[in-house]
Scaffold this motif. Structure first.
Motif, short mmCIF file in Angstrom:
data_model
loop_
_atom_site.label_atom_id
_atom_site.label_comp_id
_atom_site.label_asym_id
_atom_site.label_seq_id
_atom_site.Cartn_x
_atom_site.Cartn_y
_atom_site.Cartn_z
N LEU A 47 -42.84 -21.32 66.01
CA LEU A 47 -44.35 -21.14 66.12
C LEU A 47 -44.92 -22.21 66.77
CD1 LEU A 47 -46.66 -19.55 64.91
CD2 LEU A 47 -46.59 -21.05 62.82
N ASP A 48 -46.02 -21.96 67.71
CA ASP A 48 -46.59 -23.00 68.53
C ASP A 48 -48.08 -22.93 68.07
OD1 ASP A 48 -44.84 -23.16 70.49
OD2 ASP A 48 -45.08 -21.47 71.59
N SER A 49 -48.48 -24.07 67.80
CA SER A 49 -49.81 -24.38 67.07
C SER A 49 -50.58 -25.43 67.84
CB SER A 49 -49.68 -24.71 65.74
OG SER A 49 -49.30 -25.97 65.35
N ALA A 50 -51.84 -25.42 68.12
CA ALA A 50 -52.39 -26.50 68.92
C ALA A 50 -52.44 -27.73 68.14
CB ALA A 50 -54.06 -25.91 68.92
N GLN A 51 -52.56 -27.75 67.00
CA GLN A 51 -52.34 -29.12 66.06
C GLN A 51 -51.20 -29.72 65.76
OE1 GLN A 51 -53.43 -26.35 64.72
NE2 GLN A 51 -55.90 -26.39 64.46
N GLU A 52 -50.19 -28.95 65.75
CA GLU A 52 -48.70 -29.35 65.40
C GLU A 52 -47.74 -29.22 66.68
OE1 GLU A 52 -47.30 -27.60 61.97
OE2 GLU A 52 -48.98 -28.39 60.86
N GLY A 53 -48.13 -28.57 67.75
CA GLY A 53 -47.27 -28.27 68.77
C GLY A 53 -46.21 -27.12 68.57
N SER A 54 -45.12 -27.30 68.74
CA SER A 54 -44.10 -26.12 68.63
C SER A 54 -43.34 -26.72 67.26
CB SER A 54 -43.12 -26.09 69.78
OG SER A 54 -42.15 -25.20 69.56
N VAL A 55 -43.21 -25.67 66.26
CA VAL A 55 -42.55 -26.09 65.04
C VAL A 55 -41.63 -24.78 64.93
CG1 VAL A 55 -42.87 -26.33 62.56
CG2 VAL A 55 -44.79 -27.15 64.12
N LEU A 56 -40.53 -25.17 64.34
CA LEU A 56 -39.32 -24.40 64.02
C LEU A 56 -39.28 -24.00 62.30
CD1 LEU A 56 -36.51 -25.50 66.22
CD2 LEU A 56 -38.08 -23.36 66.62
N TYR A 57 -39.38 -22.81 62.02
CA TYR A 57 -39.24 -22.50 60.49
C TYR A 57 -37.82 -21.65 60.30
CZ TYR A 57 -43.95 -23.86 60.07
OH TYR A 57 -45.37 -24.56 60.09
N GLN A 58 -37.19 -22.37 59.23
CA GLN A 58 -35.87 -21.67 58.94
C GLN A 58 -36.20 -20.47 57.80
OE1 GLN A 58 -32.77 -24.04 57.37
NE2 GLN A 58 -31.38 -22.31 57.59
N LEU A 59 -35.65 -19.30 58.34
CA LEU A 59 -35.97 -18.05 57.60
C LEU A 59 -34.89 -18.22 56.23
CD1 LEU A 59 -36.73 -15.44 60.11
CD2 LEU A 59 -38.15 -16.74 58.72
N LYS A 60 -35.28 -17.80 55.07
CA LYS A 60 -34.57 -17.85 54.03
C LYS A 60 -34.93 -16.55 53.15
CE LYS A 60 -32.66 -20.33 50.13
NZ LYS A 60 -32.61 -21.51 49.42
N VAL A 61 -33.99 -15.68 52.58
CA VAL A 61 -34.17 -14.42 51.67
C VAL A 61 -34.26 -15.16 50.45
CG1 VAL A 61 -33.62 -12.27 51.19
CG2 VAL A 61 -33.33 -12.95 53.48
N VAL A 62 -35.23 -14.68 49.49
CA VAL A 62 -35.26 -15.22 48.11
C VAL A 62 -35.41 -14.00 47.42
CG1 VAL A 62 -36.31 -17.44 48.55
CG2 VAL A 62 -37.85 -15.32 48.10
N PRO A 63 -34.74 -13.87 46.17
CA PRO A 63 -34.92 -12.62 45.22
C PRO A 63 -36.31 -12.51 44.84
CG PRO A 63 -33.54 -14.36 44.20
CD PRO A 63 -33.81 -14.67 45.53
N LYS A 64 -36.74 -11.17 44.43
CA LYS A 64 -38.09 -11.06 44.01
C LYS A 64 -38.00 -11.65 42.62
CE LYS A 64 -38.62 -6.57 46.04
NZ LYS A 64 -38.65 -5.07 46.09
N ALA A 65 -39.35 -12.10 42.12
CA ALA A 65 -39.63 -12.58 41.07
C ALA A 65 -39.56 -11.57 39.78
CB ALA A 65 -40.86 -13.26 40.86
N ALA A 66 -38.90 -11.90 38.84
CA ALA A 66 -39.10 -10.99 37.78
C ALA A 66 -40.48 -10.86 37.17
CB ALA A 66 -37.97 -11.29 36.55
#
Length: 66
Positions: A47-66
């Motif tokens: 994700l490229d943003s003007a304030q933070e520059g280029s930032v990488l976010y790792q994707l993680k699947v989480v189970p649905k909340a009960a």
């Protein structure tokens, strides 16, 4: 579809390249059921943003909340 309340989710969807990366990840995850409960290695969104520059976010699947 649920309404997005997260500022991060809104910024990911506002960035065209990050949106394509997220869409690709979700399509691959849904087409391979064996990976539904396990995050694929190397699944990141750039994700490229003007304030933070280029930032990488790792994707993680989480189970649905009960």
């Amino acid at each position: 579809m649920k309404a997005l309340k997260s500022a991060l989710a809104k910024s990911v969807l506002a960035d065209p390249r990050a949106k394509v990366q997220l869409r690709t990840y979700l399509a691959n995850k849904n087409s391979r059921p064996s990976l539904s409960s396990v995050a694929m290695s190397g699944a990141v969104i750039n994700l490229d943003s003007a304030q933070e520059g280029s930032v990488l976010y790792q994707l993680k699947v989480v189970p649905k909340a009960a």
